[in-house]
Design a protein around this motif. Structure first.
Motif, PDB file in Angstrom:
ATOM      1  N   UNK A 182       0.856  -1.183   0.000  1.00  8.68           N
ATOM      2  CA  UNK A 182       0.000   0.000   0.000  1.00  8.68           C
ATOM      3  C   UNK A 182       0.895   1.236   0.000  1.00  8.68           C
ATOM      4  N   UNK A 183       0.629   2.238  -0.854  1.00  6.98           N
ATOM      5  CA  UNK A 183       1.440   3.464  -0.832  1.00  6.98           C
ATOM      6  C   UNK A 183       1.560   4.007   0.588  1.00  6.98           C
ATOM      7  N   UNK A 184       2.752   4.375   0.981  1.00  8.33           N
ATOM      8  CA  UNK A 184       3.039   4.709   2.379  1.00  8.33           C
ATOM      9  C   UNK A 184       2.089   5.732   2.996  1.00  8.33           C
ATOM     10  N   UNK A 185       1.751   6.828   2.309  1.00  5.83           N
ATOM     11  CA  UNK A 185       0.829   7.792   2.948  1.00  5.83           C
ATOM     12  C   UNK A 185      -0.499   7.159   3.347  1.00  5.83           C
ATOM     13  N   UNK A 186      -0.949   6.189   2.551  1.00  6.40           N
ATOM     14  CA  UNK A 186      -2.246   5.570   2.819  1.00  6.40           C
ATOM     15  C   UNK A 186      -2.178   4.518   3.926  1.00  6.40           C
ATOM     16  N   UNK A 187      -0.983   4.311   4.482  1.00  6.95           N
ATOM     17  CA  UNK A 187      -0.874   3.444   5.652  1.00  6.95           C
ATOM     18  C   UNK A 187      -1.715   3.993   6.801  1.00  6.95           C
ATOM     19  N   UNK A 188      -1.913   5.298   6.813  1.00 10.40           N
ATOM     20  CA  UNK A 188      -2.628   5.934   7.916  1.00 10.40           C
ATOM     21  C   UNK A 188      -4.136   6.005   7.672  1.00 10.40           C
ATOM     22  N   UNK A 189      -4.592   5.606   6.502  1.00 16.21           N
ATOM     23  CA  UNK A 189      -6.019   5.670   6.177  1.00 16.21           C
ATOM     24  C   UNK A 189      -6.689   4.376   6.616  1.00 16.21           C
ATOM     25  N   UNK A 190      -7.330   4.410   7.744  1.00 13.52           N
ATOM     26  CA  UNK A 190      -7.886   3.184   8.312  1.00 13.52           C
ATOM     27  C   UNK A 190      -9.045   2.627   7.502  1.00 13.52           C
ATOM     28  N   UNK A 191      -9.602   3.426   6.590  1.00 13.74           N
ATOM     29  CA  UNK A 191     -10.714   2.951   5.775  1.00 13.74           C
ATOM     30  C   UNK A 191     -10.337   1.693   5.000  1.00 13.74           C
ATOM     31  N   UNK A 192      -9.049   1.545   4.705  1.00 13.36           N
ATOM     32  CA  UNK A 192      -8.552   0.382   3.968  1.00 13.36           C
ATOM     33  C   UNK A 192      -8.708  -0.891   4.796  1.00 13.36           C
TER      34      UNK A 192
END
Length: 288
Positions: free
Chosen positions: A233-243
């Motif tokens: 997963x692209x690193x910035x989206x590591x913080x998007x819990x929606x995933x």
């Protein structure tokens, strides 16, 4: 507390610990932080709905009584940890640190999108700062989420998905941690989704399936796959819990349903047991 979920709390506590455990300067389990925190926020929403639905909706418990009960549970340990860390660093304390100390003491630090604030003193108390906001909002959102029609919930979820995606596109990458991982408004979505998982469970509380162990195994495999695929997963989206909502929701739902399948056995088993009781009373075991 549902026993199977209690066990998973220990598992994810270890997962979060491994996230903070460094080996050669790198996290032993990078995915442990965001997935573990997502689990605990969703579990919080699920368990509060499970424990307080009847009392709040029937007004057996007032909103103020609910808040008092949660604050009493939350604050004593927080105050103890804050006092210990404050006293240990009192020699280096300066008046410029007073706003940070005040916000941390009041559990408001996670609203400030600066790491010097939300990670001040007992750094992990940012989690409690978010939880305090969730507790404040819970009595208001619970009846809306449980009593609204499925269509309204779906429309609301769609609008939220658009807003969330828009925010993800507009917020600078170096602010992702402060907003998507820390900020209570963004993490409130985890909590709300946990309540929605409870809504689904509550509607199917006595529904049973004959393959509970397979469902549990599938949920575990899905979580394991999420950890494995995390690095892709692209690193910035590591913080998007929606995933991670889907895998975590399936885990919570599956293991809760499995626990209640024992309490509420399948209908054909209930019928068989009742028939057996009747034949025993009538003294005609051959008709059982």
């Amino acid at each position: 507390m549902i026993r199977s979920l209690t066990g998973w709390r220990y598992v994810f506590a270890v997962v979060i610990f491994l996230h903070h455990y460094l080996i050669d300067g790198k996290s032993a389990l990078q995915a442990g932080g965001v997935i573990g925190v997502t689990f605990f926020f969703m579990l919080s929403g699920f368990l509060l709905a499970y424990g307080y639905k009847k009392r709040l909706l029937t007004r057996e418990m007032t909103t103020c009584d609910f808040w008092k009960a949660r604050v009493v549970k939350l604050y004593p340990l927080h105050l103890l940890c804050f006092a210990a860390i404050f006293l240990l660093g009192i020699r280096s304390f300066a008046m410029t640190d007073l706003p940070k100390a005040a916000l941390n003491l009041l559990l408001l630090q996670s609203w400030v999108p600066l790491s010097d604030y939300y990670m001040s003193y007992n750094a992990v108390s940012w989690f409690l700062s978010d939880e305090l906001f969730f507790y404040l909002m819970f009595p208001f959102v619970l009846p809306v989420l449980l009593n609204s029609s499925g269509k309204k919930i779906a429309v609301g979820a769609g609008i939220f998905a658009i807003l969330y995606s828009t925010a993800a596109a507009l917020i600078p990458l170096d602010h992702y941690h402060a907003y998507f991982y820390i900020n209570p408004l963004f993490r409130f979505a985890d909590f709300v989704f946990g309540i929605l998982v409870f809504r689904i469970f509550d509607q199917r509380r006595q529904a049973t399936g004959g393959h509970a162990s397979r469902a549990e195994a599938g949920a575990i495999l899905l979580i394991v796959a999420t950890f494995i695929l995390f690095d892709y997963i692209p690193k910035p989206y590591h913080y998007c819990s929606i995933i991670f909502w889907g895998p975590v929701a399936i885990l919570i739902y599956t293991f809760t349903i499995s626990s209640f399948s024992v309490i509420y056995p399948p209908p054909h088993i209930c019928i068989t047991r009742n028939a057996l009781r009747i034949t025993q009373i009538n003294g005609s075991p051959q008709t059982a």
